[in-house]
Each structure stands twice: as structure tokens, then as C-alpha cells.
Motif scaffolding. Structure first.
Motif, PDB file in Angstrom:
ATOM      1  N   ASP A  54       0.877  -1.178   0.000  1.00  0.00           N
ATOM      2  CA  ASP A  54       0.000   0.000   0.000  1.00  0.00           C
ATOM      3  C   ASP A  54       0.913   1.225   0.000  1.00  0.00           C
ATOM      4  O   ASP A  54       1.526   1.554   1.009  1.00  0.00           O
ATOM      5  CB  ASP A  54      -0.899  -0.017   1.237  1.00  0.00           C
ATOM      6  CG  ASP A  54      -1.868   1.169   1.271  1.00  0.00           C
ATOM      7  OD1 ASP A  54      -1.768   2.044   0.379  1.00  0.00           O
ATOM      8  OD2 ASP A  54      -2.700   1.222   2.188  1.00  0.00           O
ATOM      9  N   SER A  55       1.008   1.887  -1.160  1.00  0.00           N
ATOM     10  CA  SER A  55       1.936   3.009  -1.290  1.00  0.00           C
ATOM     11  C   SER A  55       1.240   4.354  -1.477  1.00  0.00           C
ATOM     12  O   SER A  55       1.903   5.353  -1.742  1.00  0.00           O
ATOM     13  CB  SER A  55       2.870   2.752  -2.476  1.00  0.00           C
ATOM     14  OG  SER A  55       2.111   2.616  -3.678  1.00  0.00           O
ATOM     15  N   ALA A  56      -0.071   4.382  -1.351  1.00  0.00           N
ATOM     16  CA  ALA A  56      -0.825   5.615  -1.616  1.00  0.00           C
ATOM     17  C   ALA A  56      -0.347   6.766  -0.744  1.00  0.00           C
ATOM     18  O   ALA A  56      -0.094   7.878  -1.235  1.00  0.00           O
ATOM     19  CB  ALA A  56      -2.315   5.366  -1.415  1.00  0.00           C
ATOM     20  N   ALA A  57      -0.218   6.517   0.556  1.00  0.00           N
ATOM     21  CA  ALA A  57       0.187   7.589   1.473  1.00  0.00           C
ATOM     22  C   ALA A  57       1.627   8.024   1.199  1.00  0.00           C
ATOM     23  O   ALA A  57       1.961   9.213   1.278  1.00  0.00           O
ATOM     24  CB  ALA A  57       0.044   7.119   2.917  1.00  0.00           C
ATOM     25  N   VAL A  58       2.473   7.064   0.841  1.00  0.00           N
ATOM     26  CA  VAL A  58       3.879   7.365   0.581  1.00  0.00           C
ATOM     27  C   VAL A  58       4.033   8.241  -0.659  1.00  0.00           C
ATOM     28  O   VAL A  58       4.833   9.182  -0.683  1.00  0.00           O
ATOM     29  CB  VAL A  58       4.677   6.056   0.432  1.00  0.00           C
ATOM     30  CG1 VAL A  58       6.067   6.334  -0.122  1.00  0.00           C
ATOM     31  CG2 VAL A  58       4.781   5.340   1.770  1.00  0.00           C
ATOM     32  N   LYS A  59       3.262   7.953  -1.687  1.00  0.00           N
ATOM     33  CA  LYS A  59       3.342   8.746  -2.922  1.00  0.00           C
ATOM     34  C   LYS A  59       2.976  10.200  -2.700  1.00  0.00           C
ATOM     35  O   LYS A  59       3.406  11.089  -3.453  1.00  0.00           O
ATOM     36  CB  LYS A  59       2.437   8.141  -3.989  1.00  0.00           C
ATOM     37  CG  LYS A  59       2.956   6.839  -4.576  1.00  0.00           C
ATOM     38  CD  LYS A  59       2.035   6.324  -5.680  1.00  0.00           C
ATOM     39  CE  LYS A  59       2.590   5.061  -6.310  1.00  0.00           C
ATOM     40  NZ  LYS A  59       1.715   4.545  -7.390  1.00  0.00           N
ATOM     41  N   ALA A  60       2.189  10.458  -1.671  1.00  0.00           N
ATOM     42  CA  ALA A  60       1.761  11.830  -1.378  1.00  0.00           C
ATOM     43  C   ALA A  60       2.759  12.585  -0.508  1.00  0.00           C
ATOM     44  O   ALA A  60       2.596  13.787  -0.279  1.00  0.00           O
ATOM     45  CB  ALA A  60       0.389  11.810  -0.695  1.00  0.00           C
ATOM     46  N   MET A  61       3.804  11.916  -0.031  1.00  0.00           N
ATOM     47  CA  MET A  61       4.783  12.559   0.851  1.00  0.00           C
ATOM     48  C   MET A  61       5.648  13.533   0.067  1.00  0.00           C
ATOM     49  O   MET A  61       5.857  13.373  -1.143  1.00  0.00           O
ATOM     50  CB  MET A  61       5.650  11.495   1.540  1.00  0.00           C
ATOM     51  CG  MET A  61       4.886  10.624   2.524  1.00  0.00           C
ATOM     52  SD  MET A  61       5.880   9.298   3.271  1.00  0.00           S
ATOM     53  CE  MET A  61       7.019  10.255   4.275  1.00  0.00           C
ATOM     54  N   SER A  62       6.154  14.537   0.751  1.00  0.00           N
ATOM     55  CA  SER A  62       6.961  15.589   0.131  1.00  0.00           C
ATOM     56  C   SER A  62       8.208  15.016  -0.530  1.00  0.00           C
ATOM     57  O   SER A  62       8.941  14.218   0.070  1.00  0.00           O
ATOM     58  CB  SER A  62       7.373  16.612   1.188  1.00  0.00           C
ATOM     59  OG  SER A  62       8.240  17.580   0.645  1.00  0.00           O
ATOM     60  N   GLY A  63       8.451  15.419  -1.774  1.00  0.00           N
ATOM     61  CA  GLY A  63       9.660  15.031  -2.491  1.00  0.00           C
ATOM     62  C   GLY A  63       9.613  13.673  -3.142  1.00  0.00           C
ATOM     63  O   GLY A  63      10.560  13.298  -3.842  1.00  0.00           O
ATOM     64  N   ILE A  64       8.542  12.917  -2.964  1.00  0.00           N
ATOM     65  CA  ILE A  64       8.455  11.584  -3.544  1.00  0.00           C
ATOM     66  C   ILE A  64       7.903  11.665  -4.959  1.00  0.00           C
ATOM     67  O   ILE A  64       6.848  12.240  -5.204  1.00  0.00           O
ATOM     68  CB  ILE A  64       7.592  10.647  -2.673  1.00  0.00           C
ATOM     69  CG1 ILE A  64       8.196  10.544  -1.280  1.00  0.00           C
ATOM     70  CG2 ILE A  64       7.473   9.279  -3.317  1.00  0.00           C
ATOM     71  CD1 ILE A  64       9.653  10.117  -1.241  1.00  0.00           C
ATOM     72  N   VAL A  65       8.628  11.064  -5.905  1.00  0.00           N
ATOM     73  CA  VAL A  65       8.249  11.106  -7.316  1.00  0.00           C
ATOM     74  C   VAL A  65       7.426   9.883  -7.706  1.00  0.00           C
ATOM     75  O   VAL A  65       6.453   9.978  -8.445  1.00  0.00           O
ATOM     76  CB  VAL A  65       9.508  11.203  -8.201  1.00  0.00           C
ATOM     77  CG1 VAL A  65       9.142  11.102  -9.680  1.00  0.00           C
ATOM     78  CG2 VAL A  65      10.240  12.510  -7.925  1.00  0.00           C
TER      79      VAL A  65
END
Length: 710
Positions: A239-250
Motif C-alpha cells: 500500500d503506497s498511496a500515502a507514501v506517494k503523497a509525501m513531500s519530495g516523492i516522485v
């Protein structure tokens, strides 16, 4: 450590009239780095061959093609070229060559084989240029070339008292026909080889200039880190949805059971990686270290094994023996633990791939990349950086391929970085191994039978069947059994022999004790037997091994000192011979290693400084891992993840090391590994002498003898 008057005046002026003592740590007795830097920038050279060019200003640029992993090859290779060239070392610039399989052979750092492979090639490269420069000078002066000599970057004609610098002759010389054969120097005439020359990278290392893979930066590149499964697991869901929204993450991408996080900075990517929600599932056996202990015992008793060497009638020798000595030795898995974790830069483009980073096998990195992408290897370039340690881990290209895969998936240049935890838990380990030794003694205490069985986890052949004492025992049997495991293993500094030597040399001490003989004399007697009446093939040089034994015993005053307990060990590996004597004293009931003597025969010593540091480093590495290193697993998961739980040797625990070389003119052999194998046994045998306790398992620190008494 020196400064010119001009340097001193600048320092004094900056001090505002006060006295300030200046130290130039980058200064070298044999290299003027300031001149090198200016010369390299201002003076493009005229090429003579794949290894060297000379500028009209006299600056000599020598390319070092092999990877620099701390073994000093980037200094040693140019020394060899410069020696035959008769160069002025203060005008030599050394540059790391990229991968180029058309110009160079064996661009590999591994097996301590770089010098043995390239020794003659490098000498011929320097000698060829020297001859061409000599012929150019002779032609200009209209004299026979035989009347000319060379020295420190000049061609001399003594009869007419004329001389020309290499810079003045470079253009003319480079246009001459390359000689089909050249005369190499007599080793007795060497001027650079055998002296002390500082590492050419010292100034950059000391001043923090970009040099290592982690230093590499390209404008616009992205950073990536990967979450990998433990051994025996595979990816079930992420589950990467929250991670993709983090600052600086492409982006977050998955491939081959891995999850890669890509972003704009290392710290942003690290935080995002830790925040991933991943579910893993079982895909293979989930092995634990306790399982391996049981497994070793079963395999040692197994009837079927791969016979590696058999001489004489072993069963008869043991049946008629007056005494039988037996012992078992075991070592754990070990991570490589290089100071610089795995990292690599990759840019997959439509027209090709650019790779930059620390690798011991650049050609493998190129070929694996080409295979993955289905392109010609010619479309892949590899630029080498200095490595902050490798020890065999960077022989593999897995981390390079990871960078390539991520770059392709995100369609951008990517710098892949492993954390320390990644490096320790997702790496390729030194195999865990157990050995069983048996020796048969006759009534006079002669060893007439010898048996060794090695059991390793993903180790292949865990023995070295042709090493000493093979050839010195009439009846000998060496065999091995391997267990296949999902835990990945690979070459670890001095593969196999890093532990095998400890076990063999410790066991020989036990046999010598049972025979009532001095441990050093016991080995010398075996060598004499091998020379007078050899059994089967002997693939080590008996006289060279005897030479290091005698030199070490002489320098350490074997058996003559009071107040210290001495332990002996000797080993032949990677074409070199090293004998060591450890000295232990008791303090507060605990054995303390205070000194190690080392005697080495590696043929011609190219650089005294580099050679001594390699032997010292090997000894510290060998002692440290024998004493403290231990990586354990529970259900496929490494239990030690960083240096807070994985023990390394500390500065206060490093003994004094005294190094001696056998002087000869034999072609040089490797030094990056040979001094490590005998280190553990020299210590263990000294500890036995001090305490009466045999150490058969590593790490030593877990043995009762180190608990001490008040």
C-alpha cells in the motif's frame, strides 16, 4: 608535512603577525600534488599506449584501469609503469580509467590477482614509451640510441653532456613506430618500486573531495531506495498511496518482489521507504541459525560426500594409528560491512545506458545490464569511482541492476542508495561452515593420516584440497558437503580460506601438541617430508613457505620470550605466503592480544607503504571477525541490522603489528587477502598457550575464556 617559503609567508600573513605553524598533509616525498593538479588541467598529453600519455610540459598521465577498493592498486599500477618509463614521479598524474575491454584486460578487483595479471603488461607499457623517447632523442642528436640513457623524465647523452625532457620529446616520440620488443629493467635497478610512496588519492580523501560512489552527483538525478524481502519470503501486497503523497516523492514502483521509492533527496526517500505498508508471504524455507547447528552435525556424519582429494590408504592408516586426534570448528555467517554501503548511478536512455559507481567487476555490471535490457554491451558505459570497501561484496552486480531497473521504470537518471540496514540484511554473506578434522599419529608422533570434511551453506567446495599439509601426509582424504539455502552467500575477503586457515592451523597445533612437538618445528618437519618424499600433487612452494616460517620465528624470537604466550600460524593463498605469530598476555584473568608479527613472501614489493598497510589491514580484519563477528538468522530474518548489535573490532583492541618481507626478485603476487587467513589461528593458538583453552568456534569472544576472573 612540509611547506615552501612562499606557503609559510602566506600562512604568516593570514595569522596577522602571530606565529602559525602550517602542515600540508597532502604533501608527499614522491608526489607534488599541486603541480599535478595544475599540469593535468593545462596540459593535454600525447598518447603512447593504453596506459600513458606525456604532455609537452612534461606532465605524465598514467591510467589505472582496475577498480580501486582500498587495496592501493591505483597507486601500484602507475608505479610499475613509471618505473620502467624512468619517470619523475613528481610529474605523474594518475587517473582512473573507465571500463574499456578493447584497451585493457581483467578490469577486476578480486582474488588478489590484479598485480600478478598486469605486472608484465604494465612494465612493457612503460618500457615501450621509454624506448621510443630514447630513439626520438637519439634521432634529434644524430647519435646511436645505445649511447643514450634515461633518468627522472629525461633522456641523457653523457658523452656530449646533452639532455632532453620527456615533454620536449613527446610529440616526436609518439610518431615513431612502436617497437616489437623492449628490454625491461633488472629488478636490482629499480628506483621507485620497493620504496615508500603515498596513495595518490590521499589528498582527495583527506580534503573530502568527491571520490567515492556516494559522492557522485548529477544535476537532475533522482534518488532511490528499495525495500527487499527477507530470505525465504516474497512480496504479497504493498500500500503506497500515502507514501506517494509525501513531500519530495516522485514514484513508488515494484519489480521482482522489491518495492522502490524514488524521490528528490535521500532523506525524503528514506522516510518514505520506512512508511511503506508491505505484506510479505512465505516462498521458501525460513531458516534459523539454530537449524544450521543441527544441520551441520547431520551432514558431517553423512556417508555421501564429494571427494576432493584422496591419497594413500586412509582407512588403514587410522586403523593402525597409535593415536588419533580429532576436532571440529565452526564459523557463522558474516556480512561484508564496507564503510560505504552499496550504491550506484544509472541512466537508461533510448540510445544507451550510463553507469557510474563503485564496483569490483565493471564488465559484469555492463554485461548484466545489457542482458536485462536486451541491448548490445557496446551501448553501456561504466565509469568507476573509488570504493569505500568491498571485500568481495561488490563482485556482484545485483545493486547495479537494481539502479538500472529503477531508472528504466521511472524513465530518469537514478542514484540508488542502500542504507546500513539494507547492506547488512539484504547482502551476500560469508557462508557459515563447519569442519571436522582427524589426524592419525604413529608411535613416533609422525602424522601418517589426515582427514578433513567441510560442510558449508551455499559454499560450493568449502575446502582447498591442495593446500598444506596436502603432499606431506601419505594417507589423506578431503571431502565436502553443501547445503542449499535461500540465504544468499558469496565471496568474502579471502573466500573459504578466511575460516579454513583458522581451522587447519589450529588443528595442526593440536596435532603437534598430541605428538609432543614444537608447533613451528612440527610444520617445518612436514615441509621437509613433502620435499623429500612428496605424496601426490604439491601446488605450493615448499621453500617459500619454509622461508616465511623461519623469518617470522626469527623476528618474534619464537619460544625465547618470557611473560608472553605465543601462537603460530602460516598459510599460502592467492599466490602469496604469510606466517604470523600472535603474542598474548593475561590481564585481570582475560587473554589480551598485544602484538602480531607477520612475515610475507609476495615476491617483489611494489610499494612499501601500500604493502604494509594491506598486511596490517588484513590482520586487523581477520582478528576482528574471528574475535567478534557474528550474524544470526531467525526464520529467514537477520537478527543483527546495524553496528549497535553487530560487533566489530574497536581501535583499543587492535594490537601492534610488525611486518617483514622476504626479499627476492620473484614476480609480485597479491596482498589484498593473503594475510587475513592465518590471523585467527595465530591468536587462537596464543590464547591456548596462555589459558590452556582451545578455541574452535568463532567468534572467540563468546567463549568462557573471555569472561575472566577477578
Amino acid at each position: 608535512m612540509t611547506a615552501t617559503r612562499r606557503d609559510f609567508l602566506k600562512i604568516a600573513a593570514a595569522a596577522g603577525g602571530g606565529l602559525l605553524l602550517g602542515f600540508n598533509w597532502a604533501e608527499s616525498e614522491a608526489a607534488t600534488t599541486v603541480v599535478n593538479a595544475a599540469g593535468a588541467a593545462a596540459a593535454p598529453g600525447v598518447g603512447f599506449n593504453s596506459y600513458l600519455s606525456i604532455s609537452p610540459q612534461g606532465i605524465i598521465t598514467i591510467l589505472s584501469p582496475n577498480p580501486e577498493v582500498g587495496q592501493g592498486i591505483k597507486t601500484a599500477f602507475p608505479i610499475i609503469v613509471a618505473e620502467e618509463l624512468d619517470a619523475d614521479w613528481t610529474k605523474v598524474v594518475v587517473e582512473q580509467a573507465p571500463l574499456d575491454t578493447k584497451k585493457f584486460e581483467r578490469q577486476v578487483a578480486g582474488g588478489s590477482g590484479s598485480i600478478p595479471h598486469s605486472w608484465e603488461r604494465l612494465r612493457k607499457a612503460g618500457a615501450t614509451a621509454r624506448q621510443m623517447l630514447t630513439e626520438a632523442a637519439a634521432k634529434r642528436w644524430n647519435v646511436p640510441a645505445a649511447e643514450c640513457t634515461t633518468d627522472k623524465g629525461y633522456v641523457l647523452h653523457t658523452a656530449s653532456k646533452r639532455k632532453l625532457s620527456y615533454g620536449e620529446l613527446a610529440t616526436e616520440a609518439s610518431q615513431l613506430a612502436v617497437p616489437a620488443s623492449v628490454k625491461l629493467k633488472d629488478p636490482n635497478d629499480f628506483k621507485l618500486i620497493g620504496t615508500t610512496i603515498k596513495n595518490v588519492d590521499n589528498p582527495k580523501i583527506l580534503t573530502g573531495k568527491p571520490l567515492f560512489g556516494l559522492d557522485f552527483y548529477r544535476e537532475g538525478m533522482l534518488f532511490a531506495m528499495i525495500q527487499r524481502p527477507a530470505f525465504g519470503y516474497k512480496l504479497k501486497s504493498v500500500d503506497s498511496a500515502a507514501v506517494k503523497a509525501m513531500s519530495g516523492i516522485v514514484d513508488v514502483v515494484t519489480y521482482d518482489n522489491n518495492v522502490a521509492v524514488v524521490g528528490k533527496s535521500t532523506w525524503q526517500v528514506k522516510k518514505a521507504k520506512d512508511a511503506l505498508k508491505i505484506e510479505w508471504e512465505k516462498a521458501d524455507n525460513l531458516e534459523s541459525s539454530t537449524d544450521h547447528d543441527r544441520l551441520f552435525k547431520e551432514l558431517l556424519d553423512k556417508k555421501e560426500a564429494t571427494v576432493r582429494r584422496k591419497d594413500g590408504d586412509v582407512d588403514a592408516a587410522f586403523k593402525s594409528a597409535a593415536k588419533v586426534v580429532s576436532a571440529e570448528f565452526q564459523c557463522p555467517f558474516l556480512p561484508h560491512s564496507p564503510l560505504e554501503p552499496m550504491n550506484f548511478f544509472a541512466h537508461v536512455r533510448p540510445d544507451g545506458v550510463e553507469l557510474v559507481g563503485p564496483t569490483q567487476t565493471p564488465e559484469l555490471a555492463r554485461n548484466e545490464t545489457a542482458k536485462l535490457l536486451g541491448i548490445s554491451p557496446d551501448k553501456v558505459t561504466v565509469q568507476l569511482t573509488r570504493m569505500g570497501g568491498g571485500f568481495g561484496r561488490r563482485l556482484k552486480a545485483d545493486y547495479v541492476i537494481e539502479a538500472v531497473q529503477v531508472s528504466k521504470l521511472v524513465n530518469a537518471p537514478v542514484k540508488l542508495i542502500w542504507t546500513r540496514e539494507d547492506d547488512m540484511t539484504g547482502g551476500s554473506y560469508r557462508p557459515a561452515v563447519r569442519y571436522r578434522f582427524e589426524a592419525a599419529l604413529d608411535a613416533q608422533g609422525n602424522m601418517v593420516g589426515y582427514k578433513l570434511r567441510g560442510v558449508g551453506i551455499n559454499s560450493g567446495n568449502s575446502t582447498r584440497e591442495d593446500n598444506f599439509p596436502a603432499g606431506a601426509v601419505e594417507n589423506l582424504l578431503i571431502d565436502s558437503v553443501e547445503h542449499k539455502s535461500p540465504i544468499t552467500t558469496g565471496a568474502w575477503r579471502a573466500p573459504i580460506t578466511n575460516f579454513l586457515a583458522f581451522a587447519e592451523q589450529s588443528f595442526l597445533d593440536e596435532v603437534a601438541q598430541a605428538a609432543g612437538k614444537d608447533p613451528v618445528q612440527f610444520r617445518l618437519d612436514l615441509l621437509a617430508k613433502a620435499k623429500q618424499k612428496p605424496t601426490g600433487a604439491i601446488k605450493y612452494d615448499i621453500d617459500r613457505m619454509r622461508g616465511v616460517i623461519e623469518l617470522a620465528a626469527e623476528k618474534a624470537q619464537w619460544g625465547k620470550k618470557k611473560g608472553v604466550s605465543q601462537g603460530f600460524s602460516v598459510y599460502f593463498s592467492h599466490r602469496s605466503y604469510v606466517a604470523q605469530i600472535g603474542e598474548v598476555v593475561m590481564k585481570q584473568g582475560k587473554p589480551v592480544l598485544q602484538k602480531v608479527y607477520a612475515a610475507a613472501d609476495c615476491g617483489v614489493v611494489i610499494n612499501q607503504s601500500g604493502a604494509r598497510q594491506q598486511i596490517t589491514g588484513c590482520i586487523v580484519d581477520g582478528i576482528g571477525h574471528a574475535m567478534y563477528g557474528n550474524l544470526t538468522f531467525k526464520d529467514g530474518v537477520p537478527e543483527q541490522k546495524n553496528y549497535d548489535t553487530y560487533r566489530l573490532i574497536r581501535l583499543s583492541e587492535i594490537p601492534q603489528v610488525e611486518v617483514h618481507f622476504v626479499q627476492n626478485t620473484i614476480d609480485p603476487t597479491g596482498l589484498g587477502e593473503p594475510a587475513l587467513p592465518p590471523a585467527g589461528a595465530a591468536v587462537a593458538n596464543a590464547i591456548f598457550k596462555a589459558t590452556g583453552k582451545r578455541l574452535r568456534n568463532q567468534p572467540f569472544v563468546e567463549e568462557d575464556v573471555f569472561k575472566g576472573v577477578s
